[in-house]
Enzyme design. Sequence first.
Site, PDB file in Angstrom:
ATOM      1  N   CYS A 113       0.842  -1.201   0.000  1.00  0.00           N
ATOM      2  CA  CYS A 113       0.000   0.000   0.000  1.00  0.00           C
ATOM      3  C   CYS A 113       0.877   1.250   0.000  1.00  0.00           C
ATOM      4  O   CYS A 113       1.690   1.443   0.905  1.00  0.00           O
ATOM      5  CB  CYS A 113      -0.901  -0.006   1.226  1.00  0.00           C
ATOM      6  N   LYS A 121     -10.333  -8.244   6.527  1.00  0.00           N
ATOM      7  CA  LYS A 121      -9.745  -7.628   7.709  1.00  0.00           C
ATOM      8  C   LYS A 121     -10.165  -8.334   8.998  1.00  0.00           C
ATOM      9  O   LYS A 121     -11.320  -8.744   9.135  1.00  0.00           O
ATOM     10  CB  LYS A 121     -10.160  -6.154   7.794  1.00  0.00           C
ATOM     11  N   VAL A 150      -5.314   1.527   6.363  1.00  0.00           N
ATOM     12  CA  VAL A 150      -3.935   1.609   6.832  1.00  0.00           C
ATOM     13  C   VAL A 150      -3.272   2.798   6.130  1.00  0.00           C
ATOM     14  O   VAL A 150      -3.716   3.196   5.055  1.00  0.00           O
ATOM     15  CB  VAL A 150      -3.161   0.298   6.526  1.00  0.00           C
ATOM     16  N   SER A 178      -2.139   8.531   6.621  1.00  0.00           N
ATOM     17  CA  SER A 178      -0.726   8.519   6.256  1.00  0.00           C
ATOM     18  C   SER A 178      -0.015   9.839   6.540  1.00  0.00           C
ATOM     19  O   SER A 178       1.108   9.846   7.055  1.00  0.00           O
ATOM     20  CB  SER A 178      -0.575   8.139   4.776  1.00  0.00           C
TER      21      SER A 178
END
Length: 235
Positions: free
Chosen positions: A29, A56, A69, A82
């Site tokens: 990712c 998940k 994430v 992020s």
Amino acid sequence: MAPPRHMTSEDHFPAKTPGKLRLYSMQYCPYAMRARLMLAKKGVDHEVININLRNKPQWFIEKYPVATVPVIEHDDKLLGGSLVIAEYIDEVYSKDGERTLSVDPYEKGTTNMLISDKFGKAIISVYKRLGHKENWEEDFFKYVGELDKELSAKKYFAGGDKPTYADYMIWPWMRLIGPACAIDDVLPSGKLPNLERWIEDMKKDETVKACQTSPDVLKKFCQGYHTGKFVHDLE
């Protein structure tokens, strides 16, 4: 060393080590890579728990209902997103004079504008190319071309002679561009000479090297992105 396998709904919550920072990630990712780059840059001792984003674990959804994430957890502190995580790591774990994001309010603001405006559009155009969307070339060379223009008079996005915050925040997508990479048909056009030079310089950076995934593996993952058949454990 292979990365940790991606946990699924069948996996129990892994016990934490008190005092140790934990990163919930997904190996391929780009958003999660932003966090991994900053943790590597600052030499932060941490553990990685990879999450299967198509299956998940329920405990992950309960812990962070947004269920994306990256997420970092440090004892009773938890942060997601992020850019939030990257800036937090830079602020908390940098020694004096070693911030990658300027503390000057104006310089910090212009960097964040670059990330939210030009980087955001470039990222969307990268995904259009990966998905082979109709007329992807127009947007790709327009918006990724804006990044090329940014680099026409400087080596890195914030100037200076070494990568800083802005460079690390766009690298996870730009690493997909080049010979034998997932996007292998744009550099030969000659339309992105400054970006091509920047990509080669970034590959030499020790932080980037510490977080690298082989182009072959990334290419396989991106092929799965295109077909909708994601494979999480390729290494």
